[in-house]
Design an enzyme around this catalytic site. Sequence first.
Site, short mmCIF file in Angstrom:
data_model
loop_
_atom_site.label_atom_id
_atom_site.label_comp_id
_atom_site.label_asym_id
_atom_site.label_seq_id
_atom_site.Cartn_x
_atom_site.Cartn_y
_atom_site.Cartn_z
N HIS A 221 8.48 24.05 23.73
CA HIS A 221 9.61 24.96 23.92
C HIS A 221 9.20 26.43 23.84
CE1 HIS A 221 11.96 21.32 23.73
NE2 HIS A 221 13.00 22.01 24.14
N SER A 242 16.63 23.12 27.00
CA SER A 242 15.93 22.54 25.86
C SER A 242 16.35 21.09 25.66
CB SER A 242 16.22 23.32 24.59
OG SER A 242 17.42 22.88 23.98
N ASP A 243 15.48 20.32 25.03
CA ASP A 243 15.88 18.98 24.62
C ASP A 243 16.77 19.10 23.38
OD1 ASP A 243 16.09 16.23 24.60
OD2 ASP A 243 13.95 15.88 24.83
N ALA A 244 17.49 18.03 23.10
CA ALA A 244 18.52 18.08 22.06
C ALA A 244 17.89 18.31 20.68
CB ALA A 244 19.32 16.79 22.06
N ALA A 246 15.79 20.42 19.76
CA ALA A 246 14.42 20.94 19.75
C ALA A 246 14.33 22.40 19.32
CB ALA A 246 13.78 20.75 21.13
#
Length: 949
Positions: A221, A242-244, A246
């Site tokens: 990230h 973004s991923d959850a 992260a």
Amino acid sequence: MTAQTPPTPPFRDPQLPFAKRIDDLLARLTLDEKIGFLHQYAPAVERLGVAAFRTGQEALHGVAWMGPATVFPQAVGLGATWNEELVRRVGDAVSKEVRAMRARDDRVGLNVWAPTVNLLRHPLWGRNEEGYSEDPGLTSAIATAYTRGLRGDHPTYWRTAPVLKHWLAHNNETGRDVTSSSVRPRVLHEYDLRAFRETVEAGAVAGVMPAYNLVNGRPNHVSPYLREHLRTWTDEDLLVCSDAGAPSNLVDSEHYFDTHEEATAASLLAGVDSFTDHGTDSSTIVARLQGALEQGLLTEADIDAAVRRQLSVRFRLGEFDPAHDPHTGTEDFDTAAHRALAQEAAEQAVVLLKNDGDLLPLAHDTRLAVVGLLADECKLDWYSGTLIHRSTPLEGLYERFGAERVEFAEGVDRVRLKTSQGAYLHVPLADVSDEVRGAEGALDPALLAGRTDLPPLTTDATGTELALVDWGEGVLTLRASDGRYLSVAEDGYVRASADQPGGWVVQETFRLEPHENGHLLLHIGTGRHVSVAADGVKVAGEGAEVFELLIVERGEDTVARVAEAADVVLVVAGNDPHINGRETEDRTTLQLPPQQQRLLRAARVANPRTVLALVSAYPYTVDPSDLPGLPAILWTAHGGQAAGTALARVLAGDVSPAGRLPQTWYAADSDLPDLLDYDVIGSRQTYLYFEGTPLFPFGHGLSYASFSYGDLSARVELGAVHVEFTVTNTGDVTADEVAQLYISAVNPSVPRPLSELAAHRRVPLAPGETADLSFEVPLSAFEFWDVARGGHRLEPGGYDLLVGASSEDIRLRTTVTLTGEPTAPRDLLQRGLPAADFDEQSGGEIVDRTKTAGDAVTPVGGGTAELTYRHCDFGAGVTEVTVEVAGGEGVVELSLDGGLTLARLALPAPTSGPYDYTTLGAGIVAEGVHDVHIGLRGPLRLAHVGFSG
């Protein structure tokens, strides 16, 4: 007098270019409004008539998490079709269902998080089901097809906006938010980046999602590769979501930054545009962004850049031009065409692995025994929609052969559980509805609660017979006679309440633990043991019951009975996608679970005419003692709503199988590297480098027809190698063949793939029909990443062109000679040696040189590492070597060509931090071309080696 109509603001004018309209809208938004846009759930701006917007609609193989939808085969199954045209049509159908569902439920988003282009490097990865292939070229071909279907064909307006997952080098669930993938430059450029690059360059991608893991010591990230590589591949604005959770991981689990304001600012500056964190509550992310601005870590221009990229996607989706959006009226949902496509995809995904003696296809009058734990199942996975239609293998075979010719034995163990007081677990009678988990739709299915409207288990004198299945590693499910699985809801009571195992934390799995003269029953989801109380059976921290397991009937006995009376036995084995290998959980072995091995052996002993159908999200290995006695084996991924019908039609010969393996099936666990070893070159991973004998090779798949290849020709022209050959169906049934073209460097100067897929085509052929196939392979496909020059290079020399039916079934070959750039030694005086640009290494890992850019190398665990740099040119001579090092106390040793140590440079004390580099120097005498060997001793980081004099 009448009031004048306010002028249309430029951002609402469809005649203007999107860029100018975005400029206008950005200028009208306040800073607080723009900050609000950076959370996954962007609020509406009512004063401007701008609607709320959500990033992220799961759509990996159908619309997921929003209730009933058409369910297509898992992604790995779509990869097994090797058919881009089919996959494009699947993407087209999925995107139409997204639009149709949104018309009646505005929770359905148009920014779809699919496809997954992570390469299937390691078959024990828990999320193997989500990827397409271990090969970057095949992965990008299938992903490009799917994104084109998702995008739609309109030149201006997109039906949906696909986001590729998960950037980058992400193939482990074990410690996925804290582990670092050590990816050397060649692997980065030739393997991991390639699948993303080729898919983005194809022009139907709206963005990417960074993965949870770190690459070379730096969280994805805050990866500089987003800026250095991703955004250079297209002129389109790409939305990075973004991923959850992260963003919070950067501080909470990874401890990469001290404060969330620092972490959020660093993510935004690296290229993250939308923050998926804290669910629907945007207040935390908004506060972090505001804090970063107040601290001078961000400027309003930084915020504008991210908002611009989001708005670019929203304009392309037609949000601001409803009258011009051609997709607004889309109503295609669960249509006859979509149902037929789901069946076609499931049929094309079936791979025939073995067919000794042409046992398949089955004659129409075959008396068939159908056995196995998945024989009457149509399993879904975490990213499936809810089934509208359902077909199990058993149902498909009943329909195709007639119920009177098919006998069924599931093969579960029938058991009773006896308490220490002599009573038995009892499932009370209840009015059980046909409620299906997730049928109502949920933006986050992890939040779906278990049922509490049914009575908990009790005990009585006779008890209830339960179906016990051991899914491997001691993980059990227990099922009542009405088909409901024992499960635990939030109140802690055990009920027969679940239609299937599922959920983010599965509440339907147990483990029997030997204890005294019986067993404790551990509920895995809560980590608590089952106890018996006056008000019912529950899980509790104390008072665990000791059970005696009484086996009423063994599964292998029922399998043997039906098998011995049949003409042919079909054993349907495989996995439940929610148990063992899945998101958050890697597998530990390639082996089939022991219970399924026992069922297979029972069937084979009772009847040698046994067919094994593996229905699974990943490869298995078959015990060598079982393999010779199995005349036929098929594999299919979980095939969605039409899986059973498709398998039955293939078994009956209505369809000739033509699926091909998208990844290597290894023969044994000992063939596999460590799960966290991402160096596919150094550890000889995937078909590209694996030197052992696989169980079944990449690209393998048999047919009911036979095919001959001929007339191979090749020529080099206009920057490409043009290859032509013919394929003829020499069998007596119509069938598809998947013709595959591989390339292989003849005498490479560095390790190159043993063979590498350059092109393929799935072609239908009637008996006796010949197809003339031609491929144009760009010369760039023959290049490799040359660490000596820091770029791609085409090495001059011979290249074999290999044509055949798999990576190991080569029917034709020829060699072309290509001109290119000759190998040149490393110019040490010009570039020195960037530490990560080694040719070989042992004991080291690549880490971050700084938090924003660059690489360094350090010994794993602070031990020792050996680095080799080939063909280094010292010119007329050097007299000094310098090293840039940081970290703990240690030593750098230098030698040439494996000889004596020429220099020993010691870092006598740790630097103030891992990024506080210091330069050490020593005198040496060297000239000419040599291999340089660097030894690292202790927990220091080496960034660069320089030479002078």
